[in-house]
Design a protein around this motif. Sequence first.
Motif, mmCIF file in Angstrom:
data_model
loop_
_atom_site.group_PDB
_atom_site.id
_atom_site.type_symbol
_atom_site.label_atom_id
_atom_site.label_comp_id
_atom_site.label_asym_id
_atom_site.label_seq_id
_atom_site.Cartn_x
_atom_site.Cartn_y
_atom_site.Cartn_z
ATOM 1 N N CYS A 58 0.830 -1.201 0.000
ATOM 2 C CA CYS A 58 0.000 0.000 0.000
ATOM 3 C C CYS A 58 0.865 1.251 0.000
ATOM 4 C CB CYS A 58 -0.915 0.012 1.226
ATOM 5 S SG CYS A 58 -1.928 1.511 1.323
ATOM 6 N N LEU A 60 0.132 4.109 0.882
ATOM 7 C CA LEU A 60 -0.139 4.882 2.093
ATOM 8 C C LEU A 60 0.381 4.200 3.352
ATOM 9 C CD1 LEU A 60 -3.795 6.045 1.345
ATOM 10 C CD2 LEU A 60 -1.810 7.533 1.564
ATOM 11 N N ASN A 62 -1.068 1.547 4.686
ATOM 12 C CA ASN A 62 -2.213 1.076 5.476
ATOM 13 C C ASN A 62 -1.892 -0.247 6.158
ATOM 14 O OD1 ASN A 62 -3.819 3.244 4.823
ATOM 15 N ND2 ASN A 62 -4.980 2.172 3.235
ATOM 16 N N ASN A 87 -4.632 6.680 6.261
ATOM 17 C CA ASN A 87 -5.406 7.025 5.069
ATOM 18 C C ASN A 87 -6.364 8.174 5.376
ATOM 19 O OD1 ASN A 87 -7.016 7.145 2.792
ATOM 20 N ND2 ASN A 87 -7.338 4.946 2.658
ATOM 21 N N PRO A 90 -10.445 7.348 3.277
ATOM 22 C CA PRO A 90 -10.742 5.947 2.949
ATOM 23 C C PRO A 90 -12.061 5.762 2.223
ATOM 24 C CG PRO A 90 -11.070 6.374 5.292
ATOM 25 C CD PRO A 90 -10.424 7.589 4.732
ATOM 26 N N THR A 93 -10.700 5.671 -1.527
ATOM 27 C CA THR A 93 -9.963 4.458 -1.873
ATOM 28 C C THR A 93 -10.810 3.202 -1.662
ATOM 29 O OG1 THR A 93 -8.984 4.492 0.342
ATOM 30 C CG2 THR A 93 -7.696 5.439 -1.445
ATOM 31 N N CYS A 97 -9.994 2.171 -5.380
ATOM 32 C CA CYS A 97 -8.618 1.692 -5.372
ATOM 33 C C CYS A 97 -8.536 0.281 -5.960
ATOM 34 C CB CYS A 97 -8.070 1.679 -3.947
ATOM 35 S SG CYS A 97 -6.302 1.294 -3.851
ATOM 36 N N ARG A 118 -10.426 -3.710 0.497
ATOM 37 C CA ARG A 118 -11.036 -2.495 -0.048
ATOM 38 C C ARG A 118 -12.487 -2.360 0.395
ATOM 39 N NH1 ARG A 118 -14.401 -1.356 -3.895
ATOM 40 N NH2 ARG A 118 -14.384 -3.472 -4.736
ATOM 41 N N VAL A 415 -4.520 6.332 -5.011
ATOM 42 C CA VAL A 415 -3.865 6.055 -3.737
ATOM 43 C C VAL A 415 -2.412 6.522 -3.756
ATOM 44 C CG1 VAL A 415 -3.170 3.696 -4.352
ATOM 45 C CG2 VAL A 415 -3.534 4.292 -1.948
ATOM 46 N N ARG A 416 -1.763 6.432 -4.920
ATOM 47 C CA ARG A 416 -0.385 6.921 -5.021
ATOM 48 C C ARG A 416 -0.358 8.449 -4.989
ATOM 49 N NH1 ARG A 416 0.901 2.536 -9.157
ATOM 50 N NH2 ARG A 416 1.938 0.915 -7.938
#
Length: 434
Positions: A58, A60, A62, A87, A90, A93, A97, A118, A415-416
């Motif tokens: 991930c 982030l 997570n 995050n 959320p 994502t 995501c 997810r 997410v990136r």
Amino acid sequence: MGNPKAFLEIHRQEAGYRPIHDRIHDFGEVEQTLNTRERRLQASRCMDCGVPFCHWACPLGNKPPEWNDALYKGDWELAYQLLTATNPFPEFTGRICPALCEKACVLNLIEHEPTTNREDECAITEAAFREGYVTLHHPERNGKKVAVIGSGPAGLAAANDLNLMGYQVTVFEKNEAAGGLLRYGIPNFKLNKAIIDRRLRLLEEEGITFHYGEEIMVNEQSVVNDFDAIVIATGTPTARDLKVPGRDLNGVHFALELLSQQNRVLAGMEFAGSERITAKGKDVLVIGGGDTGSDCIGTAHRQGCKSVTQIEIMPKPVEGPVDPNNPWPNFPRTLKTTSSHEEGCVRRWNINTLEFIGKDGKLTGVKVQEKGKEPEIIKAELVLLAMGFLRPEHPEYPEKVFVCGDAANGASLVVRAMASGKNIAKQVDKFLSE
């Protein structure tokens, strides 16, 4: 973990989509939800593995094992606290995501049935809003001001973190509303825009100022002087074009022209007949095999198209859960079938576009050639170019200017972009703290 053997007894269960005959008639979100009991059972499958590769995968950082454990035990508030520790959004994502964490999940590597991270993430967040677990933060101000140019996922993530650090943050957005790609690039059937508006209200209540309809140039001296630091998060505005004969025919459009206009129509904006891009009653050709192309397919169906064909210049990906030529830990480059594909679409690979063909200035077809075969013509009254975006080039900026998200790295995942925004916030804080 609450139930370290659950993965042996419980199979992966996805919420699935609304029935095709129902969903293609509206732009409501296609994804359904599991009930509370089933969702907790799915969370229980997150086993006590020795090395949780989900953390690593991930962007982030997570930590699904932690919040899945809390979810399984019924502590939704703790699950939300653990989730939002890494995050900031959320609810975004959790809907869009591609779940890099699931591709790296140990259960995916062994059984090809990863934990539903997810969906769990989305369920936790919606429960938090519903039950009042989402609280406002009012940080003490440090007297310094930061401008964020662009309000997509990277800009919002940077603005959120900088605001929580105590900076007075002003976000400048050239469009009429915030969200960037989230609002104008992703269809409502994947992300209802009310979800974005809900988060924006919170950010405003926490002290972030938004200015809309303002396209800010960083080289304007007034902008540089008015703020202690500036973050550029303007994304990748230039789509990759297809310079072949007939490109100027009426009926050839960039994918985002269709997607952004449709989202604006749903928001109440009106367009003159000559401006309106619609697939109604038309044979549609989508050029490009990625997510944006898929979004065009779903939008075309909801607009009432006659047919949809999607072509891709690359070879057809491997069908199945793994690609022997691209093994873990690389992201599996396998055939992806989206909800939009399920709604009806002819998909073809190894196709090169040679020419757009028309009559009286209007598109009637596209001459293409499959690798190793003779050219052919695909009938189409609407072509949507979904071939990605060009990485922006930037001049040399003053020391106080920082670039993040797609504006810095080229087109990538939401997410990136969020991770990049959070990282740039740390860099800005370090710069202003020295």
